[in-house]
Design a protein around this motif. Structure first.
Motif, PDB file in Angstrom:
ATOM      1  N   TRP A 186       0.857  -1.058   0.080  1.00  0.00           N
ATOM      2  CA  TRP A 186      -0.140   0.054   0.080  1.00  0.00           C
ATOM      3  C   TRP A 186       0.839   1.232   0.053  1.00  0.00           C
ATOM      4  O   TRP A 186       0.515   2.357  -0.263  1.00  0.00           O
ATOM      5  N   THR A 187       2.151   1.103   0.426  1.00  0.00           N
ATOM      6  CA  THR A 187       2.996   2.451   0.438  1.00  0.00           C
ATOM      7  C   THR A 187       3.272   2.870  -0.839  1.00  0.00           C
ATOM      8  O   THR A 187       3.852   3.969  -1.063  1.00  0.00           O
ATOM      9  N   ARG A 188       3.134   1.923  -1.794  1.00  0.00           N
ATOM     10  CA  ARG A 188       3.432   2.329  -3.348  1.00  0.00           C
ATOM     11  C   ARG A 188       2.076   2.339  -4.025  1.00  0.00           C
ATOM     12  O   ARG A 188       2.121   2.548  -5.257  1.00  0.00           O
ATOM     13  N   SER A 189       1.058   2.897  -3.440  1.00  0.00           N
ATOM     14  CA  SER A 189      -0.249   2.862  -4.146  1.00  0.00           C
ATOM     15  C   SER A 189      -0.220   4.245  -4.397  1.00  0.00           C
ATOM     16  O   SER A 189       0.401   5.468  -4.002  1.00  0.00           O
ATOM     17  N   LEU A 190      -1.033   4.853  -5.592  1.00  0.00           N
ATOM     18  CA  LEU A 190      -1.071   5.941  -6.087  1.00  0.00           C
ATOM     19  C   LEU A 190      -1.674   7.139  -4.954  1.00  0.00           C
ATOM     20  O   LEU A 190      -1.331   8.063  -4.881  1.00  0.00           O
ATOM     21  N   PRO A 191      -2.735   6.788  -4.237  1.00  0.00           N
ATOM     22  CA  PRO A 191      -3.435   7.496  -3.211  1.00  0.00           C
ATOM     23  C   PRO A 191      -2.481   7.904  -2.120  1.00  0.00           C
ATOM     24  O   PRO A 191      -2.313   9.112  -1.718  1.00  0.00           O
ATOM     25  N   PHE A 192      -1.568   6.950  -1.627  1.00  0.00           N
ATOM     26  CA  PHE A 192      -0.688   6.971  -0.605  1.00  0.00           C
ATOM     27  C   PHE A 192       0.682   8.113  -1.051  1.00  0.00           C
ATOM     28  O   PHE A 192       0.904   8.995  -0.507  1.00  0.00           O
ATOM     29  N   MET A 193       0.766   7.856  -2.325  1.00  0.00           N
ATOM     30  CA  MET A 193       1.936   8.761  -3.023  1.00  0.00           C
ATOM     31  C   MET A 193       1.455  10.165  -3.254  1.00  0.00           C
ATOM     32  O   MET A 193       2.318  10.970  -2.747  1.00  0.00           O
ATOM     33  N   MET A 194       0.219  10.247  -3.497  1.00  0.00           N
ATOM     34  CA  MET A 194      -0.353  11.632  -3.822  1.00  0.00           C
ATOM     35  C   MET A 194      -0.470  12.297  -2.425  1.00  0.00           C
ATOM     36  O   MET A 194      -0.085  13.611  -2.084  1.00  0.00           O
ATOM     37  N   ALA A 195      -0.868  11.639  -1.154  1.00  0.00           N
ATOM     38  CA  ALA A 195      -0.937  12.291  -0.134  1.00  0.00           C
ATOM     39  C   ALA A 195       0.447  12.650   0.415  1.00  0.00           C
ATOM     40  O   ALA A 195       0.389  13.635   1.132  1.00  0.00           O
ATOM     41  N   MET A 196       1.424  11.906   0.419  1.00  0.00           N
ATOM     42  CA  MET A 196       2.531  12.317   0.962  1.00  0.00           C
ATOM     43  C   MET A 196       3.375  13.111   0.060  1.00  0.00           C
ATOM     44  O   MET A 196       4.141  14.087   0.610  1.00  0.00           O
ATOM     45  N   GLY A 197       3.165  13.111  -1.285  1.00  0.00           N
ATOM     46  CA  GLY A 197       4.084  13.804  -2.041  1.00  0.00           C
ATOM     47  C   GLY A 197       3.708  15.211  -2.296  1.00  0.00           C
ATOM     48  O   GLY A 197       4.111  16.265  -2.676  1.00  0.00           O
ATOM     49  N   GLY A 198       2.352  15.369  -1.788  1.00  0.00           N
ATOM     50  CA  GLY A 198       1.922  16.754  -2.052  1.00  0.00           C
ATOM     51  C   GLY A 198       1.804  17.596  -0.790  1.00  0.00           C
ATOM     52  O   GLY A 198       1.509  18.696  -0.734  1.00  0.00           O
ATOM     53  N   LEU A 199       2.169  16.997   0.338  1.00  0.00           N
ATOM     54  CA  LEU A 199       2.232  17.818   1.584  1.00  0.00           C
ATOM     55  C   LEU A 199       3.288  18.666   1.622  1.00  0.00           C
ATOM     56  O   LEU A 199       3.092  19.945   2.113  1.00  0.00           O
ATOM     57  N   LEU A 200       4.473  18.363   1.464  1.00  0.00           N
ATOM     58  CA  LEU A 200       5.434  19.469   1.592  1.00  0.00           C
ATOM     59  C   LEU A 200       5.579  20.484   0.523  1.00  0.00           C
ATOM     60  O   LEU A 200       5.658  21.532   0.785  1.00  0.00           O
ATOM     61  N   PRO A 201       5.234  20.278  -0.787  1.00  0.00           N
ATOM     62  CA  PRO A 201       4.978  21.391  -1.597  1.00  0.00           C
ATOM     63  C   PRO A 201       3.760  22.396  -1.287  1.00  0.00           C
ATOM     64  O   PRO A 201       4.038  23.655  -1.407  1.00  0.00           O
ATOM     65  N   PHE A 202       2.773  21.765  -0.588  1.00  0.00           N
ATOM     66  CA  PHE A 202       1.815  22.549  -0.292  1.00  0.00           C
ATOM     67  C   PHE A 202       2.125  23.405   0.923  1.00  0.00           C
ATOM     68  O   PHE A 202       1.748  24.677   1.010  1.00  0.00           O
ATOM     69  N   LEU A 203       3.044  22.749   1.971  1.00  0.00           N
ATOM     70  CA  LEU A 203       3.340  23.743   3.095  1.00  0.00           C
ATOM     71  C   LEU A 203       4.376  24.855   2.560  1.00  0.00           C
ATOM     72  O   LEU A 203       4.244  26.009   3.321  1.00  0.00           O
ATOM     73  N   ALA A 204       4.908  24.907   1.305  1.00  0.00           N
ATOM     74  CA  ALA A 204       5.759  25.826   0.909  1.00  0.00           C
ATOM     75  C   ALA A 204       5.035  27.287   0.552  1.00  0.00           C
ATOM     76  O   ALA A 204       5.388  28.257   0.422  1.00  0.00           O
ATOM     77  N   VAL A 205       4.007  26.954   0.207  1.00  0.00           N
ATOM     78  CA  VAL A 205       2.934  28.090  -0.239  1.00  0.00           C
ATOM     79  C   VAL A 205       1.811  28.256   0.482  1.00  0.00           C
ATOM     80  O   VAL A 205       0.839  29.272   0.211  1.00  0.00           O
ATOM     81  N   SER A 206       1.449  27.424   1.529  1.00  0.00           N
ATOM     82  CA  SER A 206       0.322  27.651   2.262  1.00  0.00           C
ATOM     83  C   SER A 206       0.131  29.041   3.080  1.00  0.00           C
ATOM     84  O   SER A 206      -0.901  29.521   3.007  1.00  0.00           O
ATOM     85  N   LEU A 207       1.288  29.580   3.479  1.00  0.00           N
ATOM     86  CA  LEU A 207       1.191  30.774   4.053  1.00  0.00           C
ATOM     87  C   LEU A 207       0.714  32.027   3.058  1.00  0.00           C
ATOM     88  O   LEU A 207      -0.177  33.072   3.445  1.00  0.00           O
ATOM     89  N   GLN A 208       1.282  32.008   1.991  1.00  0.00           N
ATOM     90  CA  GLN A 208       0.776  32.832   0.727  1.00  0.00           C
ATOM     91  C   GLN A 208      -0.494  32.664   0.317  1.00  0.00           C
ATOM     92  O   GLN A 208      -1.234  33.499   0.058  1.00  0.00           O
ATOM     93  N   LEU A 209      -1.098  31.516   0.564  1.00  0.00           N
ATOM     94  CA  LEU A 209      -2.284  31.043   0.162  1.00  0.00           C
ATOM     95  C   LEU A 209      -3.465  31.775   0.961  1.00  0.00           C
ATOM     96  O   LEU A 209      -4.688  32.340   0.244  1.00  0.00           O
ATOM     97  N   TYR A 210      -3.192  32.023   2.251  1.00  0.00           N
ATOM     98  CA  TYR A 210      -3.943  32.817   3.040  1.00  0.00           C
ATOM     99  C   TYR A 210      -4.327  34.416   2.733  1.00  0.00           C
ATOM    100  O   TYR A 210      -5.358  34.858   2.343  1.00  0.00           O
ATOM    101  N   TYR A 211      -3.102  34.815   2.490  1.00  0.00           N
ATOM    102  CA  TYR A 211      -2.982  36.205   1.732  1.00  0.00           C
ATOM    103  C   TYR A 211      -3.683  36.243   0.406  1.00  0.00           C
ATOM    104  O   TYR A 211      -4.473  37.481   0.044  1.00  0.00           O
ATOM    105  N   ILE A 212      -3.386  35.073  -0.352  1.00  0.00           N
ATOM    106  CA  ILE A 212      -4.127  35.590  -1.697  1.00  0.00           C
ATOM    107  C   ILE A 212      -5.734  35.268  -1.714  1.00  0.00           C
ATOM    108  O   ILE A 212      -6.256  36.198  -2.332  1.00  0.00           O
ATOM    109  N   LEU A 213      -6.105  34.374  -0.952  1.00  0.00           N
ATOM    110  CA  LEU A 213      -7.570  34.118  -0.862  1.00  0.00           C
ATOM    111  C   LEU A 213      -8.284  35.444  -0.295  1.00  0.00           C
ATOM    112  O   LEU A 213      -9.135  35.786  -0.630  1.00  0.00           O
ATOM    113  N   SER A 214      -7.626  35.855   0.650  1.00  0.00           N
ATOM    114  CA  SER A 214      -8.023  37.279   1.303  1.00  0.00           C
ATOM    115  C   SER A 214      -8.177  38.442   0.176  1.00  0.00           C
ATOM    116  O   SER A 214      -8.963  39.253   0.157  1.00  0.00           O
ATOM    117  N   ALA A 215      -7.217  38.404  -0.573  1.00  0.00           N
ATOM    118  CA  ALA A 215      -7.156  39.477  -1.580  1.00  0.00           C
ATOM    119  C   ALA A 215      -8.173  39.425  -2.856  1.00  0.00           C
ATOM    120  O   ALA A 215      -8.805  40.067  -3.073  1.00  0.00           O
TER     121      ALA A 215
END
Length: 637
Positions: free
Chosen positions: A490-519
């Motif tokens: 299961w660790t090599r299933s697509l859902p697991f890879m998407m869940a783990m692979g998308g977390l770090l890139p999202f954290l890189a932009v999460s703070l600016q995302l708040y300001y963008i949505l507010s704008a």
């Protein structure tokens, strides 16, 4: 061209190998200064009304026309004239019109009469709803937003808010129903700067709205608004049924030059938190790059050396992993046409985003030109249709596609058609809500014409050029019979890879995302393009690294269907972005009714889908070159 200190405080340049702390850049104001003489007349321009909500009432996404038939604001003689705005501004809800308020340069006014409006019971009930939902005015004078007189201080400097409410709500006691005040008198304070040749330039504009029981002479003469008698809207008793609209003007000389007049509007908020987030993102990048280098350089090189030294046999087959699928790893992906179109469209979108942010970082997209950012975004996306067509055709030919004519035609049509259909559905919802943001038919035709006359031909031409080229050949021969793929955990299933692979890139932009949505949803001026550009680049780097690890894990399990998997893993941060946007809606917005939530969901889903294509293209393309590099290093009989 002048330098604005505050305009560029906080912008940063992202270098190839390191962050450069802060830079001074030049400021292009977007419009030339207008010089006035005493006695010249300036019209106050009005825009559609937007909702912020209040403590106990929900907000509305749909904008409201300034000359709403229930609000009955004063219409200038001859009718309100629409002022030409940018295409991007119109698409995002701007409806700029003239008003009955005129300012005479250096002439103070006291209680200048506009008109008297008569209201029905239904009008008053709707007005109370508008006030409760927190609708705000957006006015401008000489291209400068008219700020609320209730300014605040940030880092010991005064900051302007570019909007002010249409009314107020108050309680006579803790138990009684609220009373509503519709602002019918406006106190203008205009700041001006004298040039060396004694010309007048507007450098500031503030307004305070109040509700007055004014008794002015509508036919002319001296008027007085000194009596500040509150004029509550009593819906039950239908009081008042007639309201007079007036305004006052005072002029104040200022030492602020024209080039820096936007400084009080534009601020980089919470720079310490942004820098902290940026440092954390940099640390994440170094960690992921180190992990990727450890895996793909140390382990892969070791495996390649071992593979090249031994003869393949049954005894070593289980230890070779990804080496055993060299005859299948460059097998074309399923639905190669759809894969090529998504890669090409993603290349077009990511090029548009990066180019627009780079121009904003340089200060070429001024807030003085309303809607400039969205207009440039649309125009660049149109011009970069050639990038989409070229990339799609190249991808299709590399993977052995044969129906090249269909690829040329479908690439510039499929995704724009889906977006256009979604946009039409949202526009119908806005029309149903009687919202000012509904795009007129003429602008829809103009948008279609821009796509048909520019984007479509560029895509066809560049795609044809790509098909004429000889592209990469697979470094290893592809077997005629596909190899059976063994089962994996299961660790090599697509859902697991998407869940783990998308977390770090999202954290890189999460703070600016708040300001963008507010704008976007609260009409706040967004100005932290330096931090945003750095966050986007960080997210792209992390997407490449995490997708490379996911691709290596996939082929290590002898699964050669890595193309679509790399695309989905790299695009997975968009899933987190979409979920965060939904959280933001329930946490900060409290939208009124199902229709507004549906509008929010539609806008968010459309934007997330386009971002998914952009990020997916980055990961899929980087994984392709990784596979070429790895498999070109092994010896194959």
């Amino acid at each position: 061209m002048a330098v604005s200190r505050n305009y560029f405080s906080g912008t940063i340049a992202w270098g190839i190998l390191a962050f450069v702390s802060t830079v001074n850049a030049f400021y292009l104001p977007g419009i030339a200064p207008t010089d006035y003489n005493p006695g010249d007349t300036i019209n106050v321009l009005v825009n559609s009304l937007t909702s912020w909500g209040t403590d106990n009432y929900s907000m509305a996404i749909a904008n409201l026309e300034y000359y709403d038939p229930h609000l009955k604001y004063c219409v200038p003689e001859g009718g309100a004239q629409s002022r030409a705005g940018s295409l991007g501004g119109v698409l995002f809800g701007d409806r700029i019109q003239t008003s009955s308020m005129e300012l005479v340069i250096l002439k103070d006014e006291a209680c200048k009469y506009q008109c008297t409006s008569h209201y029905t019971q239904n009008d008053l009930e709707l007005i109370t709803n508008y006030i409760a939902e927190g609708f705000y005015h957006h006015w401008s004078v000489d291209g400068l937003p008219v700020a609320s007189s209730e300014t605040y201080f940030y880092d010991d400097e005064e900051v302007y808010d570019d909007k002010f409410p249409i009314g107020a709500m108050y309680m006579l006691n803790d138990e009684g129903p609220p009373k509503f005040l519709l602002f019918n008198h406006f106190f203008f304070e205009i700041e001006y700067h004298r040039t060396k040749d004694d010309k007048i330039r507007i450098v500031g504009a503030q307004v305070k709205g109040v509700s007055l029981e004014s008794k002015v002479n509508a036919s002319g003469g001296e008027h007085s608004c000194e009596s500040l008698n509150l004029l509550p809207i009593d819906v039950e008793n239908n009081v008042p049924s007639a309201i007079q609209f007036t305004y006052s003007v005072s002029w104040k000389e200022s030492e602020v030059p024209w080039a820096t007049r936007w400084d009080k509007y534009l601020r980089v908020y919470e720079p310490e938190i942004n820098w902290f987030a940026l440092i954390n993102t940099t640390a994440m990048i170094f960690f992921v790059v180190f992990l990727t280098a450890l895996t793909l350089l140390r382990l892969v090189r070791k495996d390649i050396a071992k593979y090249n030294e031994v003869d393949l046999s049954e005894d070593v087959a289980d230890e070779l992993g990804w080496k055993m699928i060299h005859g299948d790893v460059f097998r074309p992906p399923s639905h190669v046409m759809a894969y090529s179109i998504t890669i090409g469209t993603g290349a077009q979108i990511i090029s548009t985003i990066v180019a627009t942010l780079f121009l904003a970082l340089l200060g070429l997209l001024s807030p003085a030109n309303r809607g400039a950012f969205s207009t440039v975004l649309l125009m660049l996306n149109t011009v970069f249709g050639g990038i989409g067509g070229y990339t799609s055709a190249a991808t299709y030919k590399i993977w052995g596609g044969q129906n090249w004519k269909a690829n040329l035609i479908l690439t510039p049509i499929v995704v724009p058609a889906l977006v256009f259909i979604g946009f039409l559905c949202i526009n119908f919802l806005l029309i149903f809500e009687h919202a000012a943001g509904a795009v007129p038919f003429g602008n829809m035709v103009a948008l279609f014409a821009v796509w048909a006359l520019i984007s479509l031909p560029l895509s066809l031409f560049c795609g044809f050029l790509a098909f004429k080229r000889d592209w990469f050949k697979a470094p290893v021969r592809v077997n005629q019979i596909p190899r059976q793929i063994p089962p994996s955990d299961w660790t090599r299933s697509l859902p697991f890879m998407m869940a783990m692979g998308g977390l770090l890139p999202f954290l890189a932009v999460s703070l600016q995302l708040y300001y963008i949505l507010s704008a976007i949803w609260f009409q706040r001026l967004y100005y932290m393009f330096g931090f945003l550009f750095a966050s986007i680049v960080s997210m792209l780097i992390l997407c490449i690294m995490t997708t490379s690890l996911a691709t290596y894990s996939t082929i290590s399990a002898e699964n050669y269907h890595w193309q679509w998997r790399a695309f989905f893993v790299s695009g997975s941060p968009t899933v987190y972005i979409f979920l965060y946007a939904i959280f933001y809606m329930y946490r900060y917005m409290e939208l009124r009714g199902f229709m507004n939530k549906l509008l929010y969901f539609g806008y968010t889903l459309m934007a997330s889908g386009l971002c998914f294509l952009a990020l997916g293209m980055v990961g899929a393309t980087s994984s392709y070159f990784l596979m070429r590099r790895v498999y070109s290093s092994i010896k194959v009989d």
